[in-house]
Design an enzyme around this catalytic site. Sequence first.
Site, PDB file in Angstrom:
ATOM      1  N   HIS A  64      34.334  30.200  40.995  1.00 48.70           N
ATOM      2  CA  HIS A  64      34.208  29.850  39.576  1.00 48.70           C
ATOM      3  C   HIS A  64      35.282  28.855  39.132  1.00 48.70           C
ATOM      4  O   HIS A  64      35.133  28.203  38.093  1.00 48.70           O
ATOM      5  CB  HIS A  64      34.158  31.106  38.684  1.00 48.70           C
ATOM      6  CG  HIS A  64      35.485  31.706  38.348  1.00 48.70           C
ATOM      7  ND1 HIS A  64      35.992  32.807  38.987  1.00 48.70           N
ATOM      8  CD2 HIS A  64      36.396  31.372  37.407  1.00 48.70           C
ATOM      9  CE1 HIS A  64      37.166  33.107  38.450  1.00 48.70           C
ATOM     10  NE2 HIS A  64      37.429  32.258  37.491  1.00 48.70           N
ATOM     11  N   ASP A 109      32.056  35.114  44.542  1.00 49.20           N
ATOM     12  CA  ASP A 109      33.036  34.244  43.874  1.00 49.20           C
ATOM     13  C   ASP A 109      34.159  33.873  44.843  1.00 49.20           C
ATOM     14  O   ASP A 109      35.276  34.367  44.751  1.00 49.20           O
ATOM     15  CB  ASP A 109      33.588  34.974  42.638  1.00 49.20           C
ATOM     16  CG  ASP A 109      34.339  34.034  41.719  1.00 49.20           C
ATOM     17  OD1 ASP A 109      34.296  32.810  41.945  1.00 49.20           O
ATOM     18  OD2 ASP A 109      34.974  34.539  40.765  1.00 49.20           O
ATOM     19  N   GLY A 202      43.686  32.274  34.081  1.00 53.97           N
ATOM     20  CA  GLY A 202      44.620  31.347  34.718  1.00 53.97           C
ATOM     21  C   GLY A 202      45.139  31.885  36.045  1.00 53.97           C
ATOM     22  O   GLY A 202      45.742  31.166  36.829  1.00 53.97           O
ATOM     23  N   SER A 204      42.991  33.389  38.058  1.00 53.55           N
ATOM     24  CA  SER A 204      41.799  33.312  38.902  1.00 53.55           C
ATOM     25  C   SER A 204      42.021  32.516  40.170  1.00 53.55           C
ATOM     26  O   SER A 204      42.734  31.508  40.160  1.00 53.55           O
ATOM     27  CB  SER A 204      40.662  32.644  38.138  1.00 53.55           C
ATOM     28  OG  SER A 204      39.997  33.597  37.388  1.00 53.55           O
ATOM     29  N   GLY A 205      41.381  32.977  41.237  1.00 49.92           N
ATOM     30  CA  GLY A 205      41.496  32.291  42.514  1.00 49.92           C
ATOM     31  C   GLY A 205      42.708  32.740  43.307  1.00 49.92           C
ATOM     32  O   GLY A 205      42.814  32.501  44.499  1.00 49.92           O
TER      33      GLY A 205
HETATM   34  N1  ARG Z   1      38.259  34.675  35.272  1.00 42.55           N
HETATM   35  C1  ARG Z   1      39.650  34.608  34.981  1.00 42.55           C
HETATM   36  C2  ARG Z   1      40.209  33.234  35.283  1.00 42.55           C
HETATM   37  O1  ARG Z   1      39.446  32.303  35.326  1.00 42.55           O
HETATM   38  C3  ARG Z   1      40.427  35.697  35.642  1.00 42.55           C
HETATM   39  C4  ARG Z   1      40.181  36.954  34.981  1.00 42.55           C
HETATM   40  C5  ARG Z   1      40.897  38.084  35.577  1.00 42.55           C
HETATM   41  N2  ARG Z   1      40.876  39.070  34.577  1.00 42.55           N
HETATM   42  C6  ARG Z   1      41.363  40.273  34.695  1.00 42.55           C
HETATM   43  N3  ARG Z   1      41.343  41.043  33.667  1.00 42.55           N
HETATM   44  N4  ARG Z   1      41.905  40.673  35.829  1.00 42.55           N
HETATM   45  O2  ARG Z   1      41.399  32.999  35.323  1.00 42.55           O
END
Ligand code: ARG
Length: 253
Positions: A64, A109, A202, A204-205
């Site tokens: 994503h 993902d 932020g 993510s990944g």
């Molecule tokens: N999708 C989010 C991103 O793009 C990460 C979300 C992780 N959230 C969580 N509650 N652990 O950075």
Amino acid sequence: MRISYFFVLFLLFCTMTVLDAYRIVNGHPIDIQEAPWQVSIQKYGFHFCGGSIVASQIILTAAHCLVNMDVKTLTIRAGSRFWKKGGQVVKVAKIKSHTEYRAKKYLNDIAIMRLATPLKFGPLAQPITLTSSVPRDGTGASVSGWGLLKAKSTKRPEILQAVNLRIMDYKKCQNTNYGRYGYSITRQMICAALNANDACQGDSGGPLVSKKKLVGIVSWGRGCAAQGFPGVYTNIAYYKKWLKTEIKELTNC
Ligand code: ARG
């Protein structure tokens, strides 16, 4: 009398501000030596996602993160606790997202990037081994990143943060007091939580690490550190085979 009262209030205010700076979603700033596999993925030089070094030219991240991204605009920074400065900045040559990645349900993902030039390894930049088994419920783990310090915050940390978590069995993550996601959680995912600790936007990944092995990729969650809604990660063990072939292919071209 009045002065000391104000002084106490002032001290309280200062402590609160300091505590807040360390809160992330309850984590603390770390040195890059503590997570030398962590990289910041950047577009036009701005951090937007995390990633993990798995070989000198291979970075693992979330699919994503790379939707509609033009590789020409992408770089990674490795070997620094600051996303903005230090370490090594390297261009991205190629990206390969899982062909069955489905944005709506966060299915598959996972994505791999090939760097234009190899990273120089040392104490500050090191690859991480991928796990071959799913960690058991309750296993200790930690997640790191430059993501938000709390949900909907506008503050972004400059220094890499990390927080301790516990792996939660995916079934427990579906329908219990600890996890209320229902069947949106699949075996391809792994949940992790502990008190009010979590990853956030932020992050993510980025890496979810347990016993020095990469076990998950920061993928999604409802809010951040919300009760009953653990962080959800891509389950590395499930993708071991896919990763092996894809990494080989990306390395040889
Ligand atoms: N999708 C989010 C991103 O793009 C990460 C979300 C992780 N959230 C969580 N509650 N652990 O950075």
